[in-house]
Design a protein around this motif. Structure first.
Motif, PDB file in Angstrom:
ATOM      1  N   PRO A  14       0.876  -1.257  -0.187  1.00 41.18           N
ATOM      2  CA  PRO A  14       0.062  -0.176  -0.101  1.00 41.18           C
ATOM      3  C   PRO A  14       0.884   1.021  -0.012  1.00 41.18           C
ATOM      4  O   PRO A  14       1.774   1.354   0.538  1.00 41.18           O
ATOM      5  CB  PRO A  14      -0.773  -0.216   1.344  1.00 41.18           C
ATOM      6  CG  PRO A  14       0.131  -0.986   2.291  1.00 41.18           C
ATOM      7  CD  PRO A  14       0.767  -2.032   1.448  1.00 41.18           C
ATOM      8  N   VAL A  15       0.446   2.070  -0.667  1.00 35.85           N
ATOM      9  CA  VAL A  15       1.147   3.544  -0.799  1.00 35.85           C
ATOM     10  C   VAL A  15       0.832   4.391   0.209  1.00 35.85           C
ATOM     11  O   VAL A  15      -0.218   4.580   0.717  1.00 35.85           O
ATOM     12  CB  VAL A  15       0.933   4.439  -1.910  1.00 35.85           C
ATOM     13  CG1 VAL A  15       1.479   5.577  -1.935  1.00 35.85           C
ATOM     14  CG2 VAL A  15       1.495   3.462  -3.215  1.00 35.85           C
ATOM     15  N   THR A  23       2.533  13.455  13.976  1.00 38.09           N
ATOM     16  CA  THR A  23       2.476  12.696  15.644  1.00 38.09           C
ATOM     17  C   THR A  23       1.769  11.245  15.345  1.00 38.09           C
ATOM     18  O   THR A  23       1.896  10.913  16.659  1.00 38.09           O
ATOM     19  CB  THR A  23       1.878  13.752  16.315  1.00 38.09           C
ATOM     20  OG1 THR A  23       0.736  13.946  16.021  1.00 38.09           O
ATOM     21  CG2 THR A  23       2.609  14.894  16.521  1.00 38.09           C
ATOM     22  N   ARG A  24       1.075  10.978  14.284  1.00 32.87           N
ATOM     23  CA  ARG A  24       0.371   9.726  14.356  1.00 32.87           C
ATOM     24  C   ARG A  24       1.194   8.460  14.248  1.00 32.87           C
ATOM     25  O   ARG A  24       2.339   8.786  13.465  1.00 32.87           O
ATOM     26  CB  ARG A  24      -0.649   9.624  13.308  1.00 32.87           C
ATOM     27  CG  ARG A  24      -1.755  10.568  13.504  1.00 32.87           C
ATOM     28  CD  ARG A  24      -2.436  10.665  12.294  1.00 32.87           C
ATOM     29  NE  ARG A  24      -1.791  11.354  10.882  1.00 32.87           N
ATOM     30  CZ  ARG A  24      -2.483  11.383   9.740  1.00 32.87           C
ATOM     31  NH1 ARG A  24      -3.635  11.247   9.528  1.00 32.87           N
ATOM     32  NH2 ARG A  24      -1.776  11.818   8.726  1.00 32.87           N
ATOM     33  N   PRO A  25       0.992   7.380  14.984  1.00 32.33           N
ATOM     34  CA  PRO A  25       1.870   6.212  14.459  1.00 32.33           C
ATOM     35  C   PRO A  25       2.220   6.005  13.137  1.00 32.33           C
ATOM     36  O   PRO A  25       1.443   6.027  12.282  1.00 32.33           O
ATOM     37  CB  PRO A  25       1.132   5.013  15.163  1.00 32.33           C
ATOM     38  CG  PRO A  25       0.236   5.904  16.352  1.00 32.33           C
ATOM     39  CD  PRO A  25      -0.419   7.004  15.364  1.00 32.33           C
ATOM     40  N   ARG A  26       3.309   5.785  12.722  1.00 32.16           N
ATOM     41  CA  ARG A  26       3.775   5.280  11.396  1.00 32.16           C
ATOM     42  C   ARG A  26       3.875   3.940  11.124  1.00 32.16           C
ATOM     43  O   ARG A  26       3.902   3.127  11.929  1.00 32.16           O
ATOM     44  CB  ARG A  26       5.153   6.012  10.843  1.00 32.16           C
ATOM     45  CG  ARG A  26       5.385   7.580  11.071  1.00 32.16           C
ATOM     46  CD  ARG A  26       6.635   8.065  10.468  1.00 32.16           C
ATOM     47  NE  ARG A  26       6.928   9.469  10.808  1.00 32.16           N
ATOM     48  CZ  ARG A  26       6.483  10.247  10.281  1.00 32.16           C
ATOM     49  NH1 ARG A  26       5.759  10.147   8.988  1.00 32.16           N
ATOM     50  NH2 ARG A  26       6.678  11.681  10.474  1.00 32.16           N
ATOM     51  N   PRO A  27       3.453   3.484   9.808  1.00 32.86           N
ATOM     52  CA  PRO A  27       3.649   2.230   9.685  1.00 32.86           C
ATOM     53  C   PRO A  27       5.187   1.564   9.629  1.00 32.86           C
ATOM     54  O   PRO A  27       6.083   2.558   9.623  1.00 32.86           O
ATOM     55  CB  PRO A  27       2.914   2.098   8.248  1.00 32.86           C
ATOM     56  CG  PRO A  27       3.156   3.325   7.819  1.00 32.86           C
ATOM     57  CD  PRO A  27       3.138   4.243   8.797  1.00 32.86           C
ATOM     58  N   ALA A  28       5.381   0.478   9.793  1.00 31.25           N
ATOM     59  CA  ALA A  28       6.849  -0.159   9.686  1.00 31.25           C
ATOM     60  C   ALA A  28       7.356   0.282   8.369  1.00 31.25           C
ATOM     61  O   ALA A  28       6.486   0.396   7.081  1.00 31.25           O
ATOM     62  CB  ALA A  28       7.029  -1.624   9.872  1.00 31.25           C
ATOM     63  N   ALA A  29       8.646   0.522   8.310  1.00 29.74           N
ATOM     64  CA  ALA A  29       9.325   1.109   7.390  1.00 29.74           C
ATOM     65  C   ALA A  29       9.196   0.162   6.012  1.00 29.74           C
ATOM     66  O   ALA A  29       9.121   0.579   4.889  1.00 29.74           O
ATOM     67  CB  ALA A  29      10.744   1.214   7.594  1.00 29.74           C
ATOM     68  N   ASP A  30       8.857  -1.256   6.314  1.00 24.65           N
ATOM     69  CA  ASP A  30       9.099  -1.998   5.091  1.00 24.65           C
ATOM     70  C   ASP A  30       7.496  -2.606   4.678  1.00 24.65           C
ATOM     71  O   ASP A  30       7.412  -3.455   3.917  1.00 24.65           O
ATOM     72  CB  ASP A  30       9.976  -3.244   5.584  1.00 24.65           C
ATOM     73  CG  ASP A  30       9.673  -4.130   6.654  1.00 24.65           C
ATOM     74  OD1 ASP A  30       8.304  -3.485   7.321  1.00 24.65           O
ATOM     75  OD2 ASP A  30       9.845  -5.137   7.036  1.00 24.65           O
ATOM     76  N   ALA A  31       6.721  -2.016   5.421  1.00 27.70           N
ATOM     77  CA  ALA A  31       5.184  -2.427   5.479  1.00 27.70           C
ATOM     78  C   ALA A  31       4.553  -1.762   4.117  1.00 27.70           C
ATOM     79  O   ALA A  31       3.303  -2.082   4.060  1.00 27.70           O
ATOM     80  CB  ALA A  31       4.501  -2.449   6.628  1.00 27.70           C
ATOM     81  N   ARG A  63      11.532  -0.520   1.563  1.00 24.42           N
ATOM     82  CA  ARG A  63      11.729  -1.434   0.308  1.00 24.42           C
ATOM     83  C   ARG A  63      11.166  -0.626  -1.018  1.00 24.42           C
ATOM     84  O   ARG A  63      11.388  -1.192  -2.118  1.00 24.42           O
ATOM     85  CB  ARG A  63      10.597  -2.575   0.367  1.00 24.42           C
ATOM     86  CG  ARG A  63      10.972  -3.644   1.578  1.00 24.42           C
ATOM     87  CD  ARG A  63      10.056  -4.601   1.967  1.00 24.42           C
ATOM     88  NE  ARG A  63       9.575  -5.316   0.708  1.00 24.42           N
ATOM     89  CZ  ARG A  63       8.425  -5.824   0.478  1.00 24.42           C
ATOM     90  NH1 ARG A  63       7.430  -5.976   1.513  1.00 24.42           N
ATOM     91  NH2 ARG A  63       8.320  -6.672  -0.663  1.00 24.42           N
ATOM     92  N   ALA A  64      10.487   0.330  -0.927  1.00 25.70           N
ATOM     93  CA  ALA A  64       9.667   0.827  -1.961  1.00 25.70           C
ATOM     94  C   ALA A  64       9.456   2.421  -1.826  1.00 25.70           C
ATOM     95  O   ALA A  64       9.143   2.842  -0.689  1.00 25.70           O
ATOM     96  CB  ALA A  64       8.445   0.129  -2.503  1.00 25.70           C
TER      97      ALA A  64
END
Length: 313
Positions: A14-15, A23-31, A63-64
């Motif tokens: 997903p983009v 300040t919101r939680p970020r997704p994992a860098a590779d997700a 990854r992308a």
């Protein structure tokens, strides 16, 4: 058409838009596939946005990347060179990068012909493990013949693809390439390639792992179809894309009278100038092939000058 709206997925991820100081939680860098784009009237330039990204997201796991507008909106459409420079300068910090979309920009943000591109050869040199590269835009686009052992997907979307770039792709050593898409465009916007420039893709002597070939958005789509009707490469393809151009009954007849196409999983001919009778013939001849005949532009245009490709300006 994907060029009219932002993509939602890239590289099967997903983009996710990167927002500095969010300040919101970020997704994992590779997700996710991280999209970096300068908002209108942004207080940062792209180099500053990039540094914010490297600070807030662990680049070692990325990854992308999807690169959107990079220019100062008040000053106009600057060359993509600064983006290429910051990416290549930090390449060692991105060891997991597999996929890059350069200039994921919609019509609403900038016409394709207004995107000012640059030589993308440094990106392939800096990221030897890159498996997927998509580039949108042809103005100023450059590429030197390269060897890249990991690239499996190369996609260049353009309203006018320079012949020099087509020849550079044809002259490159890409032993892992499975998926090639070239939007050839029109001469008015720099698309000066000819059928002779495409010959290395057709004779089957190069790109040994190629399974998908797209030669689309062309003013000479009938000529391409006629060449593919007897091209050795077709026998090992799983999918073929001749969409977005000015394909007429002449080109479709050549395809039907040439080598068998029933082994294909899909044949994309959307945006075409085929008669209803020819569309029926194609469907009857290719019953097991996923055939895209959408966006019929009408077969009553006897004057070929009235026909147009899907993406030019």
């Amino acid at each position: 058409m994907t060029i009219a709206r932002h993509i939602e997925r890239f590289h099967d991820l997903p983009v996710h838009e990167f927002v500095p100081d969010d300040t919101r939680p970020r997704p994992a860098a590779d997700a996710v596939a991280w999209r970096l784009a300068l908002a209108y009237r942004s207080e940062q330039d792209f180099a500053q946005l990039w540094q914010s990204f490297l600070r807030d997201v662990d680049p070692a796991d990325v990854r992308a990347l999807v690169i959107g507008p990079w220019w100062d909106w008040d000053k106009g459409y600057d060359s993509v060179r600064p983006v290429i420079e910051v990416l290549t300068a930090e390449a060692r910090r991105l060891p997991a990068l597999e996929a890059l979309f350069l200039a994921e920009v919609t019509f609403d943000e900038c016409e394709v012909s207004w995107l000012v591109m640059d030589d993308v050869t440094p990106l392939l040199a800096a990221f030897p493990t890159l498996t997927s590269l998509t580039v949108r835009g042809g103005t100023g686009l450059g590429l030197d013949p390269v060897r890249h052992d990991a690239l499996t997907t190369l996609r260049i979307e353009s309203g006018g693809l320079p012949a020099a770039v087509v020849r550079a792709v044809a002259g490159s050593e890409l032993p892992a390439l499975e998926h090639l898409d070239l939007w050839l465009g029109v001469d008015e916007y720099g698309g000066d390639a000819t059928i002779d420039d495409l010959a290395p893709f057709l004779d089957g002597s190069r790109l040994p792992k190629l399974r998908h070939l797209g030669l689309a958005n062309s003013e000479f789509q009938d000529e391409i179809a006629a060449a593919l009707a007897h091209a050795p490469v077709v026998a090992r393809l799983e999918s073929l894309d001749l969409s977005m151009g000015v394909l007429s009954d002449e080109g479709a007849t050549a395809l039907l009278e040439g080598q068998p196409l029933t082994h294909l999983r899909s044949l994309d001919l959307h945006h075409h100038y085929l008669t209803e009778e020819m569309q029926q013939r194609l469907g009857d001849a290719l019953p097991g092939v996923a055939l895209d005949l959408s966006e019929a532009e009408g077969d009553d245009m006897d004057d070929e000058d009235d026909r147009y490709v899907s993406v030019a300006e």
